[in-house]
Every structure is written in C-alpha cells, then in structure tokens.
Design an enzyme around this catalytic site. Structure first.
Site, PDB file in Angstrom:
ATOM      1  N   THR A 154       0.915  -1.399  -0.078  1.00 56.17           N
ATOM      2  CA  THR A 154      -0.244  -0.233  -0.245  1.00 56.17           C
ATOM      3  C   THR A 154       0.659   1.680  -0.438  1.00 56.17           C
ATOM      4  O   THR A 154       2.397   0.776   0.102  1.00 56.17           O
ATOM      5  CB  THR A 154      -0.408  -0.007   1.211  1.00 56.17           C
ATOM      6  OG1 THR A 154      -1.983  -1.261   1.463  1.00 56.17           O
ATOM      7  CG2 THR A 154      -2.267   0.903   1.424  1.00 56.17           C
ATOM      8  N   ASP A 185      -8.126  -2.167   3.765  1.00 53.13           N
ATOM      9  CA  ASP A 185      -8.574  -1.551   4.770  1.00 53.13           C
ATOM     10  C   ASP A 185      -8.314  -0.060   4.075  1.00 53.13           C
ATOM     11  O   ASP A 185      -8.962   1.121   4.730  1.00 53.13           O
ATOM     12  CB  ASP A 185      -7.596  -1.740   5.846  1.00 53.13           C
ATOM     13  CG  ASP A 185      -5.954  -1.316   5.408  1.00 53.13           C
ATOM     14  OD1 ASP A 185      -5.820  -0.332   5.184  1.00 53.13           O
ATOM     15  OD2 ASP A 185      -5.626  -2.338   4.172  1.00 53.13           O
ATOM     16  N   GLY A 206      -4.673  -5.830   5.272  1.00 46.21           N
ATOM     17  CA  GLY A 206      -6.196  -5.625   5.241  1.00 46.21           C
ATOM     18  C   GLY A 206      -7.264  -5.454   6.586  1.00 46.21           C
ATOM     19  O   GLY A 206      -7.429  -4.917   7.004  1.00 46.21           O
TER      20      GLY A 206
END
Length: 280
Positions: A154, A185, A206
C-alpha cells in the site's frame, strides 16, 4: 509543516539490495517534490499529490504496478480524509484508472463520497479520467506463476500544512490473488483517518488493520489526550495480540511525526524542510 509517506512493506515484492536502494531513492525524490508542492498548497492537495507520485512508480503496489486478483483483473482502492472538515472520500475496487487517489479527491465534493466497483469506474469516466492499464510485466509474471507474496503493499501520505491542518491519503493495488470482491482497509477509516488532532495512514494486511481499527484508534486516542507515541504503542500492542501485520505513519496537530510497524520493514520517509529520515 511536516510530511511523511510510506510505500508498503519491503517484503511486498523483490527484497534485493538493488530494490531497497531504488525504493530509498524513490521515496527521497517523491518526498522532496511533495515538500516543494506543499509550500503553495494545503494538506489535502499535497497528500493527493504525494500519493499520486507513489501510484505512478512501478516499485509500489498501488496505481501502476498494482497486484492482479484471482480472476486476472486489477482492482484498486484509495481514500482521502480532510482533518479539518472531517470528510472522508474513497473508491473501492476501481478498475482501469491511473490514479485512484485523484478519483477519491474529486469525490470530496459529492454527497455520496465512497464508491465501489463499476459505479466508481463509471464515475471516473464521467469526470474525465481516461481508461488506463496499470498492469506491469512483473505482476503478470507473478500472477501466472501464482507467486503469492503476503499482501503487504500500500502507499500513503500524511501532511501537516502551514495553517496547521492535517490530511491523510492512502492507495493500494490489493494483496494479489485475492477473492473477487475482497475489500482492503485502504478505503476505510481503519486504514486512513484524520481530524484536527492527528492523521494516520496504514499499510499491511488489510484484514488485520480492519479488525484492529488501527488508524481510527490511533487518531481517537490522540484526540482523547494520549501522546501520538503512546497512541501508536497502545494500538500496536492490541494488534500484537492477534499477531497482526501492519505499519502506520502519523502526524499530530503539534507537528510530532511518528511511525511504527509490527513486522520488519515498512518502507517510509519523512521530511520537515531540514531533517530527512527513511527506512534502512
């Protein structure tokens, strides 16, 4: 003014020394460019700008270079939160756009500010975002060989601007080979949250971050009077009870910058105009 960015975990893909050096140089370039941008822009604008640069770099699993899901398609998620207005906007499982974070930015003006799937794709097209393939050969090779990498990729940015306002932005290309429809998430308040007291962006698995409500917990604890360091430590102690895999970056309203990860090594860099720090 302060800025901190992250690019997921070093274990997300290649762990060679060459890749490490490339990510260190990339983060340095991106944060320096973002710092210059911050001189004439606010926290929200700068957070979007920094994350869009991270999305454009194939070294990271967001935007160009995103992971391929189990059905062979790429679906990305991104969100933006304005600490002053408390408005959260995001896209979930959007396809065929170069910069999901910019779609999230446009959504800030809407009453319905979180869109998913085909609706998000149609919204992007309606607002001038051209169709764009974010697939790179490395990801296709990983998909075809079913090289599962743990889903730790991410990118994110947290900014404190000259007016003392905070913003957080986060974008992800998923964990790779996930079930179609799986939601990360990154487009939830568990992974990306801000108010006038604190702003936080997360990376990692996540499901672990959502279960722990990591970003929202940290920000709420700072709001309730804990120092940012104590808020991080308490939240990560709770995360460790389930062996959760996460990293987070944050800045509080006083300009204190903090980062923590539960497993080595989160890829991050911070800058305040004088002092530059990065992962090693």
């Amino acid at each position: 003014m302060k800025i901190i960015i992250h690019g997921g975990f070093f274990s997300e893909s290649s762990q060679s020394e060459e890749t490490k050096i490339a990510k260190q140089q990339s983060l340095k370039n991106i944060i320096e460019n973002s710092w210059e941008y911050l001189q004439d822009h606010n926290a929200v604008e700068t957070a979007v700008y920094a994350v869009s640069l991270l999305e454009d770099d194939e070294l990271y699993n967001a935007g160009t270079g995103s992971q391929i899901q189990s059905d062979g398609k790429i679906r990305m998620s991104a969100s933006l939160m304005n600490g002053e207005t408390q408005k959260f906007s995001g896209v979930i499982n959007i396809e065929s756009v170069k910069n999901p974070i910019k779609v999230a930015e446009v959504l800030t003006k809407e009453e319905d500010r979180v869109l998913g799937g085909e609706g998000a794709k149609k919204y992007a097209a309606k607002h001038g975002f051209e169709a764009f393939s974010t697939e790179i050969p490395q990801r296709r090779a990983e998909y075809e060989e079913k090289l599962k990498n743990g889903g730790l990729g991410t990118v994110g940015c947290v900014v404190l601007d000259n007016d003392g306002k905070l913003a957080a932005a986060t974008s992800t290309g998923g964990k790779g080979f996930e079930l179609v429809g799986r939601i990360s998430d990154s487009a939830t308040v568990a992974g990306n949250y801000a108010n006038k007291f604190c702003a936080v962006s997360c990376t990692g698995v996540g499901e672990d971050i959502v279960s722990n409500a990591t970003a929202a917990k940290i920000v709420t604890r700072v709001t309730d009077g804990l120092t940012i360091a104590d808020a991080f430590k308490k939240t990560f102690t709770e995360l460790s009870a389930t062996n959760g895999f996460a990293g987070a970056i944050g800045i509080d309203g006083h300009g204190n910058v903090y980062h923590q990860d539960s497993h080595p090594t989160m890829v991050f860099a911070s800058f305040d105009g004088k002092m530059y720090k990065q992962f090693s």
